[in-house]
Enzyme design. Structure first.
Site, PDB file in Angstrom:
ATOM      1  N   SER A  67       0.844  -1.206   0.000  1.00 24.40           N
ATOM      2  CA  SER A  67       0.000   0.000   0.000  1.00 24.40           C
ATOM      3  C   SER A  67       0.877   1.252   0.000  1.00 24.40           C
ATOM      4  O   SER A  67       2.002   1.217   0.503  1.00 24.40           O
ATOM      5  CB  SER A  67      -0.874  -0.032   1.256  1.00 24.40           C
ATOM      6  N   PRO A  68       0.374   2.352  -0.543  1.00 23.13           N
ATOM      7  CA  PRO A  68       1.177   3.576  -0.523  1.00 23.13           C
ATOM      8  C   PRO A  68       1.521   4.010   0.895  1.00 23.13           C
ATOM      9  O   PRO A  68       0.643   4.043   1.752  1.00 23.13           O
ATOM     10  CB  PRO A  68       0.274   4.611  -1.216  1.00 23.13           C
ATOM     11  N   CYS A 111       3.880   7.063   2.758  1.00 31.28           N
ATOM     12  CA  CYS A 111       4.809   8.185   2.801  1.00 31.28           C
ATOM     13  C   CYS A 111       5.985   7.845   3.719  1.00 31.28           C
ATOM     14  O   CYS A 111       5.770   7.375   4.836  1.00 31.28           O
ATOM     15  CB  CYS A 111       4.079   9.369   3.412  1.00 31.28           C
ATOM     16  N   GLN A 118       1.579   6.908  -7.083  1.00 25.38           N
ATOM     17  CA  GLN A 118       0.421   7.594  -6.497  1.00 25.38           C
ATOM     18  C   GLN A 118       0.674   9.098  -6.515  1.00 25.38           C
ATOM     19  O   GLN A 118       1.649   9.573  -5.914  1.00 25.38           O
ATOM     20  CB  GLN A 118       0.176   7.140  -5.057  1.00 25.38           C
ATOM     21  N   TYR A 175      -7.143  14.946   1.752  1.00 30.93           N
ATOM     22  CA  TYR A 175      -6.226  15.799   0.988  1.00 30.93           C
ATOM     23  C   TYR A 175      -7.029  16.611  -0.045  1.00 30.93           C
ATOM     24  O   TYR A 175      -8.258  16.580  -0.046  1.00 30.93           O
ATOM     25  CB  TYR A 175      -5.123  14.936   0.347  1.00 30.93           C
ATOM     26  N   ARG A 177      -7.843   6.456  -5.335  1.00 28.46           N
ATOM     27  CA  ARG A 177      -7.995   6.086  -3.924  1.00 28.46           C
ATOM     28  C   ARG A 177      -9.093   6.956  -3.323  1.00 28.46           C
ATOM     29  O   ARG A 177      -9.066   8.180  -3.474  1.00 28.46           O
ATOM     30  CB  ARG A 177      -6.676   6.285  -3.167  1.00 28.46           C
ATOM     31  N   ARG A 202       1.332  -1.338   6.922  1.00 30.60           N
ATOM     32  CA  ARG A 202       2.237  -1.525   8.061  1.00 30.60           C
ATOM     33  C   ARG A 202       2.915  -2.896   8.088  1.00 30.60           C
ATOM     34  O   ARG A 202       4.112  -2.968   8.401  1.00 30.60           O
ATOM     35  CB  ARG A 202       1.490  -1.232   9.379  1.00 30.60           C
TER      36      ARG A 202
HETATM   37  C1  LIG Z   1       3.711   5.362   7.557  1.00 33.20           C
HETATM   38  C2  LIG Z   1       2.496   5.401   6.701  1.00 33.20           C
HETATM   39  C3  LIG Z   1       2.427   6.262   5.623  1.00 33.20           C
HETATM   40  C4  LIG Z   1       1.308   6.310   4.785  1.00 33.20           C
HETATM   41  N1  LIG Z   1       1.308   7.100   3.678  1.00 33.20           N
HETATM   42  C5  LIG Z   1       0.306   7.006   2.773  1.00 33.20           C
HETATM   43  C6  LIG Z   1       0.387   7.652   1.527  1.00 33.20           C
HETATM   44  O1  LIG Z   1       1.366   8.289   1.202  1.00 33.20           O
HETATM   45  N2  LIG Z   1      -0.657   7.548   0.676  1.00 33.20           N
HETATM   46  C7  LIG Z   1      -1.780   6.820   0.998  1.00 33.20           C
HETATM   47  O2  LIG Z   1      -2.709   6.762   0.192  1.00 33.20           O
HETATM   48  N3  LIG Z   1      -1.849   6.172   2.167  1.00 33.20           N
HETATM   49  C8  LIG Z   1      -0.847   6.226   3.043  1.00 33.20           C
HETATM   50  N4  LIG Z   1      -0.903   5.503   4.212  1.00 33.20           N
HETATM   51  C9  LIG Z   1      -2.068   4.660   4.484  1.00 33.20           C
HETATM   52  C10 LIG Z   1      -1.811   3.211   4.044  1.00 33.20           C
HETATM   53  O3  LIG Z   1      -1.684   3.089   2.655  1.00 33.20           O
HETATM   54  C11 LIG Z   1      -2.936   2.264   4.504  1.00 33.20           C
HETATM   55  O4  LIG Z   1      -4.149   2.637   3.899  1.00 33.20           O
HETATM   56  C12 LIG Z   1      -3.114   2.265   6.013  1.00 33.20           C
HETATM   57  O5  LIG Z   1      -1.870   2.232   6.698  1.00 33.20           O
HETATM   58  C13 LIG Z   1      -3.940   1.053   6.471  1.00 33.20           C
HETATM   59  O6  LIG Z   1      -3.334  -0.145   6.081  1.00 33.20           O
HETATM   60  P1  LIG Z   1      -2.529  -1.090   7.138  1.00 33.20           P
HETATM   61  O7  LIG Z   1      -3.494  -1.430   8.208  1.00 33.20           O
HETATM   62  O8  LIG Z   1      -2.131  -2.276   6.296  1.00 33.20           O
HETATM   63  O9  LIG Z   1      -1.337  -0.328   7.651  1.00 33.20           O
HETATM   64  C14 LIG Z   1       0.213   5.481   5.067  1.00 33.20           C
HETATM   65  C15 LIG Z   1       0.274   4.620   6.177  1.00 33.20           C
HETATM   66  C16 LIG Z   1       1.408   4.550   6.973  1.00 33.20           C
HETATM   67  C17 LIG Z   1       1.437   3.576   8.114  1.00 33.20           C
END
Ligand SMILES: Cc1cc2nc3c(=O)[nH]c(=O)nc-3n(C[C@H](O)[C@H](O)[C@H](O)COP(=O)(O)O)c2cc1C
Ligand SMILES: Cc1cc2nc3c(=O)[nH]c(=O)nc-3n(C[C@H](O)[C@H](O)[C@H](O)COP(=O)(O)OP(=O)(O)OC[C@H]3O[C@@H](n4cnc5c(N)ncnc54)[C@H](O)[C@@H]3O)c2cc1C
Length: 782
Positions: free
Chosen positions: A411-412, A414, A489, A570, A618, A712
């Site tokens: 997943s994306p 940052c 993205q 955003y 998204r 994560r």
């Molecule tokens: C450190 C971090 C940075 C993230 N940055 C982005 C991002 O740049 N773009 C985005 O669409 N989602 C971002 N997310 C959200 C994740 O893509 C994801 O939707 C969210 O963490 C839930 O998934 P998980 O439970 O597998 O962590 C970020 C999440 C984390 C933990």
């Protein structure tokens, strides 16, 4: 001690029994408005785990209950002329009337006073009682009398249901999904004693009306149902006993205790019948109350212990029931599914049962599920093994001309580590290692289309040549060393821009070095955040152009796919949500208006992006706030983007406003992906607290998403997909440098998996149905 119990249902009677055992000197009276054997309903159902509890707390009633019970192990799903059976479920059923008679007898034996035909309308008559138990059922008069204190929320669900009985014998918990000229009907049926079964019929409000059930009396509606299910009832009649059609009330109460009064059972909280937990919850409430009374120094303290100790368990059961009831309410979403995939969806709907778990219990069924999945993939032109199919996670997928070798996605995320928007060595290692780790597709972090589009000073960008060169290096590495596809993205921070790095204060405004922010409306994120400027047409044109320019740079970098970030509050998300868009021009107001600018941007990007390469969007499929975006809106949003040429909807939720109240939990956003995919009929990717390959397979096999993203989990385990491939024995690409490692893990996994499964099978106690079957097995068969 004096205890007054209002209501002689399972909750009231079992509480009386347990309290009396604990305090033989106590004066305990149950007041029941009905006669002793005057009971509605047919059978009740308990799991083995609940029976274990009963055995521990009151062996005599447990023994009598289990003598009377019918056991079964299988769940059978009938759908479109097929039946799928899954064993190992360990349930039993008993007549509700018998259960109550057993509990009454046991209570009397212990010295509880039972007063029947005593309708209590005022608790003042129990002024001398130390404890008043309000176990007066779903329509609790006392919960309503003190409505301001108990603060019940009653969510009247949309489906209609009626409780009936039959003489039809059943050897499994039986779900029948029946197509009719009016729409779908569902029967939830199980045997509870010789020659008697419970039948709960359920349908949506429109089908109910079309079928002419409105206005029919009990017997007439039973006749109508008997006709619909006559092929299964096999000449057996349907029986009625207060079998009116009603809407299920999902009840939650903010408080359960008032002074020395305490709510128990259905009076305080209900759980949908599809998980068969109403009577179980009622009796386990009684256990929790008795436990609290045994340990606490005073009634006051005991009631506090009961309320605080029991709530989490009740809410967990209610959540599972909620998820299950929503599945049944939307069964039409799955009506055109392959029957085996449909049956898999029924089995896994409430999250407790998963792909791996079913593989242990019903390997043949899972093999069929895998085959059906592989057949769908083969229908899309892939040459996949149909005899020994790979698990769904390792089946390929095609979006436009991009082929992805498996369905696990990074997943994306940052990394907040770019300098002036340029991704550096950290990024190369980060993306490179996750690509080698085996994910089929990876997303870049939100890459900002301009300097002032960044969330933080550490965000990556793609607005100049230097950034383009840095991204090209990463894309080239991924393509040269892995089979992964990489999706760019693109986003704009909007009102969440000019904020601190994640580890310095997420979404908090920068103290120094900030820049001006823009949004759909001039609303700050935090009260002390910068007030963004409302975008005028010129700003919209400029930003749109920035997205197009970054799209062109993305193509030059060699990215395989492009995602437009319209989620998480955003810039583009701020147009879509009514909570952040207060515009009065053609970009505000209706959803169509709020979508206008994000769609304009998307269409301009789509025109600039090569036609053979896919694009995703998204979205936040709910804002988790009343008045914000809902799942139904998400379906409309997905449809609008699909019409504009989107190939995949990346379904996330929330992060729109500060005061959202998300309901977290395992796979918590998957229901939204399910809704979008199966209502808007567009491919989806789900994400959110998905942590195991087992969950990935469960989601895919049930048709709730086409791709599954993990964020994560990939931070700590770049090789998540490689390890899962070894576990499931699926083929996966690996660079030659790492082949010895791959060979080792694949070899060891076969043994590890075997050990694990043996342990699980050996460690699992036999269900009562299995024990009973063994005990009654004729000797010759041994
Ligand atoms: C450190 C971090 C940075 C993230 N940055 C982005 C991002 O740049 N773009 C985005 O669409 N989602 C971002 N997310 C959200 C994740 O893509 C994801 O939707 C969210 O963490 C839930 O998934 P998980 O439970 O597998 O962590 C970020 C999440 C984390 C933990
Ligand atoms: C029509 C219907 C059929 C059902 N059939 C089944 C079934 O077949 N199987 C199943 O598992 N579950 C069934 N349920 C659900 C199940 O009954 C409940 O989840 C479970 O019984 C909850 O137990 P309880 O003790 O909290 O409430 P209840 O069993 O409802 O018991 C509450 C008792 O309080 C009494 N009462 C209410 N107000 C007063 C008052 N003011 N004074 C004195 N007494 C009072 C009522 O008469 C009742 O006996 C059915 C529910 C309904 C509404």
């Amino acid at each position: 001690m004096k205890v007054a119990i209002i209501g002689g249902g399972p909750a009231g009677l079992y509480a009386a029994i347990l309290l009396k055992k604990q305090r033989p000197q106590a004066e305990i009276t149950v007041h029941e408005r009905n006669r002793a054997d005057d009971t509605f309903g047919f059978g009740v159902v308990f799991s083995d785990a609940t029976l274990d509890n009963f055995e521990k707390y009151d062996p005599p009633s447990y023994r009598r209950i289990t003598q009377e019970f019918a056991y079964w192990d299988d769940i059978a799903v009938h759908f479109r002329g097929t039946v799928h059976r899954v064993g190992g479920n360990g349930f039993c059923g008993c007549s509700r009337r018998t259960l109550l008679l057993i509990l009454q007898e046991r209570a009397r034996e212990l010295g509880v006073t039972l007063k029947f035909e005593t309708d209590i309308d005022d608790e003042a008559r129990f002024a001398d009682a130390d404890l008043i138990v309000l176990a007066d059922g779903i329509n609790s008069r006392f919960r309503d009398k003190y409505i301001d204190h108990f603060q019940p929320q009653v969510d009247l669900r949309s489906n209609k249901f009626a409780w009936m009985g039959s003489t039809r014998p059943l050897d499994a918990f039986t779900f029948i999904f029946q197509e009719t000229e009016w729409g779908p009907f569902i029967a939830h049926a199980y045997q509870y004693e010789a020659g008697r079964s419970t039948w709960i019929f359920e349908t949506d409000a429109e089908t109910f009306k079309r079928a002419g059930l409105e206005g029919l009396d009990e017997q007439q509606s039973a006749d109508r149902m008997a006709k619909i299910f006559d092929w299964f009832l096999d000449g057996h009649p349907l029986l009625i006993n207060r079998s009116m059609w009603r809407n299920f009330p999902m009840i939650r109460s903010q408080r359960w205790v008032k002074g020395n009064m305490v709510l128990l059972g259905d009076a305080k909280a209900t759980a949908h019948f599809s998980i068969g937990s109403g009577t179980k919850l009622a009796m386990e409430d009684a256990i929790a109350l008795a436990d609290a009374m045994a340990q606490a120094p005073s009634v006051d303290a005991a009631l506090q212990t009961y309320e605080h100790g029991r709530r989490e368990e009740v809410e967990k059961t209610q959540h599972a029931a909620d998820v299950s009831l929503v599945w049944f309410e939307h069964v039409d979403r799955f009506w055109d599914f392959d029957p085996v995939q449909f049956a898999f969806g029924v089995m896994t709907r409430a999250k407790a049962i998963t792909y791996d778990n079913l593989t242990l219990r019903a390997p043949e069924f899972v093999r069929e599920v895998d085959k059906a999945f592989a057949k769908q993939v083969s229908g899309k032109g892939f040459d996949v093994d149909l005899d020994k199919p790979a698990a769904p996670m390792f089946q390929p997928i095609r979006l436009r001309e991009m082929e992805v070798t498996n369905r696990a996605v990074v997943s994306p995320m940052c990394m907040y580590s770019a300098k002036e928007g340029i991704p550096g060595d950290f990024h190369l290692v980060h993306y490179g290692s996750r690509a080698i780790g085996g994910a089929g597709l990876m997303f870049t972090e939100m890459t900002c289309v301009a300097r002032d589009a960044r969330i933080t000073p550490g965000c990556a960008g793609l607005w100049n040549d230097e950034q383009q060169a840095a991204w090209t290096r990463i894309v080239d590495f991924v393509h040269a060393n892995s089979a992964a596809k990489i999706c760019l993205q693109l986003g704009h921070a909007g009102r969440k821009g000019a904020t601190k790095l994640m580890w310095e204060g997420m979404d908090r405004p920068l103290e120094d070095g900030g820049w001006d922010t823009i949004s759909a409306s001039p609303l700050p994120y935090f009260p002390d955040s910068q007030v963004p400027r409302e975008m005028d047409r010129a700003a919209m044109d400029r930003v749109k152009q920035e997205f197009v320019a970054a799209t062109q740079r993305g193509e030059a970098c060699g990215f395989d796919m492009l995602e437009l970030h319209c989620a998480h509050g955003y810039l583009l998300a701020s147009f879509i949500s009514p909570l952040t868009n207060q515009r009065t021009d053609q970009y505000g107001g209706t959803l169509a208006n709020r979508l206008r600018y994000p769609l304009e941007v998307f269409e301009a990007m789509r025109a600039a992006w090569p036609a053979h390469k896919p694009m995703s969007v998204r979205i936040s499929a709910t804002d988790w706030v009343a008045g914000g975006v809902t799942g139904d809106d998400a379906v409309a949003i997905a449809r609008a983007f699909a019409e504009a040429g989107v190939d995949l909807v990346d379904v996330s939720t929330g992060q729109t406003v500060r005061d959202a109240q998300p309901i977290y939990g395992r796979m918590f956003q998957t229901p939204f992906s399910d809704q979008v995919r199966n209502e808007a009929r567009v491919a989806t990717m789900c994400v959110g607290n998905i942590t195991t390959a087992d969950q990935v397979n469960t989601i895919l096999a049930a048709g709730r998403a086409d791709l599954v993203a993990l964020a994560r989990p990939h931070l700590v385990d770049p090789s998540f997909t490689m390890r899962a491939a070894a576990w499931y024995g699926a083929d996966i690409a690996c660079p030659p440098q790492y082949l010895p490692g791959k060979e080792q893990i694949f070899r060891n996994s076969v043994r590890d998996r075997q050990d694990f499964e043996d342990l699980k099978i050996k460690g699992k106690p036999k269900t009562r149905a299995e024990l009973k079957a063994e005990a009654t097995k004729p000797l010759a068969a041994e």
